[in-house]
Design a protein around this motif. Structure first.
Motif, PDB file in Angstrom:
ATOM      1  N   ASP A 127     -26.533  26.219  20.300  1.00 55.08           N
ATOM      2  CA  ASP A 127     -25.423  26.637  19.339  1.00 55.08           C
ATOM      3  C   ASP A 127     -24.222  26.013  20.195  1.00 55.08           C
ATOM      4  OD1 ASP A 127     -26.801  28.054  17.410  1.00 55.08           O
ATOM      5  OD2 ASP A 127     -26.638  29.907  18.530  1.00 55.08           O
TER       6      ASP A 127
ATOM      7  N   LYS B 259     -26.415  21.635  13.371  1.00 57.87           N
ATOM      8  CA  LYS B 259     -27.205  22.102  14.200  1.00 57.87           C
ATOM      9  C   LYS B 259     -28.212  22.903  13.362  1.00 57.87           C
ATOM     10  CE  LYS B 259     -28.880  25.421  16.794  1.00 57.87           C
ATOM     11  NZ  LYS B 259     -29.274  26.850  16.626  1.00 57.87           N
TER      12      LYS B 259
ATOM     13  N   GLY C 294     -30.695  30.596  23.369  1.00 57.52           N
ATOM     14  CA  GLY C 294     -29.810  30.342  22.340  1.00 57.52           C
ATOM     15  C   GLY C 294     -28.821  29.437  22.403  1.00 57.52           C
TER      16      GLY C 294
ATOM     17  N   LYS D 275     -27.505  37.788  17.613  1.00 56.02           N
ATOM     18  CA  LYS D 275     -27.975  36.624  18.363  1.00 56.02           C
ATOM     19  C   LYS D 275     -27.862  35.348  17.485  1.00 56.02           C
ATOM     20  CE  LYS D 275     -32.854  36.508  17.152  1.00 56.02           C
ATOM     21  NZ  LYS D 275     -34.073  35.838  17.512  1.00 56.02           N
TER      22      LYS D 275
END
Ligand code: ADP
Ligand code: ASP
Ligand code: MG
Length: 422
Positions: free
Chosen positions: A153, A2, A150, A208
């Motif tokens: 992920d 990723k 976010g 984060k």
């Protein structure tokens, strides 16, 4: 694999990413790997798109917001596939609705329900690299959804679980998980490994580097996560040899400690979060049901409430109730509460976005006293005022003035002995 926003920011960066991906796909000694790549939008792009939504309609419809903000990942997934093709490798993009990534729950913070990707798996086996835009999915009604900020992920961990990957490598702009945000504390130390439980807690209070849900999902599905940097020289080692940070089970951590590869600390890490806002309702009736009246409408609107303080009742059977909500939900929360002013019976609603939450996390606290008092003493020595406190089994959080965030994180990092040696 990723790649986050800074790794995907522009043609040059994407070319670097393509080189890293291709090297991993080609593998070593003729042993090729099957690779699925999840990508974020270019750095800053999602913020830009969110602003457009706000400008168009301050109380925006989350379903249309998802249509807008999911577009950044569509662009980067196509660009990475094109770049891989230009390097001579077979590659194609798989958008959320094509895979499909089915989601449930509220728009703008949907959860992944399932990924069933037989077509993608077949193409992986045929040696084609799959490029999946992170952050996006499709609802039961066939509408585009997104997973919360976010969220790429989480897309990555879900894809890794769906294809039973050996590992989920999360490439970002730092080379691992540190004792605190290395952009704030220069003396932060990189951790060789962190347990799922601690990483989950750290993420949920603001570190984060990984989205909270991605860690929860990895823990449940047994996905092996490694955090590492995409900012490496061309021709650098494959991820198998890079010293990133592994997210491991308790048992694995115990073994690492026994082998002397890790040290047990009371506090593993410190995180901060500037994205919450404080709401105070004054003169709420001090009687059964009053608090339920406040929080039910917020829950129905999927607004997450975090710290809550109810003061002891004052004269006339009234009390003040203070709590925090995500800043992004503040306008909606305020509107919902104003609508119910009569029903709840409060006098004034006061809000403040200039607050921060600072948290110290570590499994060591389960069995040791004094972690909280060290925190309070260190902050008071620097004149930092604590506005609210909350705790869990492995965490202590305090609310402070936003301007004091950096100072507080540094002071605590030193107080718990986490500073790297010179
Ligand atoms: P990406 O775009 O790759 O998803 P993010 O910006 O979401 O990257 O996450 C990486 C950032 O997380 C780092 O640049 C760093 O500033 C921040 N961060 C916060 N806490 C930590 C921590 N404990 N360890 C490492 N990075 C952290
Ligand atoms: N682009 C999305 C965001 O900025 C998702 C992600 O990057 O993980 O929140
Ligand atoms: Mg991120």
């Amino acid at each position: 694999m990723k790649f986050g926003g800074t790794s995907m920011a522009g043609t040059e960066r994407i070319r670097r990413v393509a080189n890293i991906v291709r090297a991993q796909a080609v593998g070593r000694n003729g042993e090729a790997n099957e690779v699925a790549v999840v990508v974020s939008a270019m750095a800053g792009e999602t913020d830009r798109l969110v602003n457009f939504c706000r400008e168009a309609n301050a109380l925006y419809d989350p379903a249309e917001y998802d249509v807008v903000v999911s577009s950044g990942e569509q662009v980067t997934s196509g660009l990475l596939a094109l770049t891989l093709q230009s390097l001579g490798h077979k590659a194609r993009s798989w958008l959320g609705w094509q895979l499909p990534v089915k989601t449930e729950g509220a728009h703008a913070k949907a959860r992944i329900a399932s990924i069933d990707a037989p077509d993608m798996v077949a193409r992986l086996e045929a040696g084609e690299i799959a490029v999946v835009p992170g952050f996006q999915g499709i609802t039961d009604e066939g509408r585009i959804s997104t997973l919360g900020r976010g969220g790429s992920d989480t897309s990555a961990v879900a894809v890794a679980a769906a294809v039973k990957a050996d590992r989920c490598d999360i490439y970002t702009d730092v080379d691992g998980v540190y004792t605190t945000d290395p952009r704030i504390v220069a003396k932060a130390r990189k951790l060789k490994a962190v347990t799922y439980e601690e990483m989950l807690e750290l993420a949920s209070v603001g570190a984060k580097v990984l989205q909270t849900r991605s860690v929860g999902l990895a823990m449940k599905a047994g996905v092996r996560i490694q955090v590492l940097s995409s900012f490496v020289d061309d021709g650098a080692a494959l991820a198998d040899d890079l010293p990133g940070t592994l997210i491991v089970s308790d048992e694995e951590m115990d073994q690492m400690v026994e082998r002397g590869e890790m040290e047990r600390q009371l506090v593993t890490g410190i995180a901060h979060d500037k994205n919450e806002a404080k709401v105070i309702l004054t003169r709420v009736p001090d009687k059964p049901g009053a608090v339920a009246h406040i929080f039910e409408p917020l829950a129905d609107a999927s607004i997450n409430v975090d710290m809550i303080i109810q003061n002891v009742g004052r004269d006339k059977g009234e009390t003040d109730v203070t709590f925090t909500v995500p800043q992004a939900d503040l306008a909606r929360a305020q509107a919902l509460l104003e609508d119910r002013r009569e029903e709840i019976g409060f006098n004034r609603i006061i809000t403040d976005s200039k607050i921060a939450k600072i948290s110290v996390v570590g499994v060591g606290m389960k069995s040791h006293a004094g972690v909280a008092s060290t925190m309070f003493r260190a902050l008071s020595d620097r004149g930092i005022n604590i506005q609210a406190i909350s705790t869990s089994e492995i965490k202590v959080s305090v609310m402070i003035d936003e301007d004091e965030t950096e100072l507080a994180v540094r002071v605590l990092h030193t107080a718990y002995g986490l500073d790297a040696e010179e």
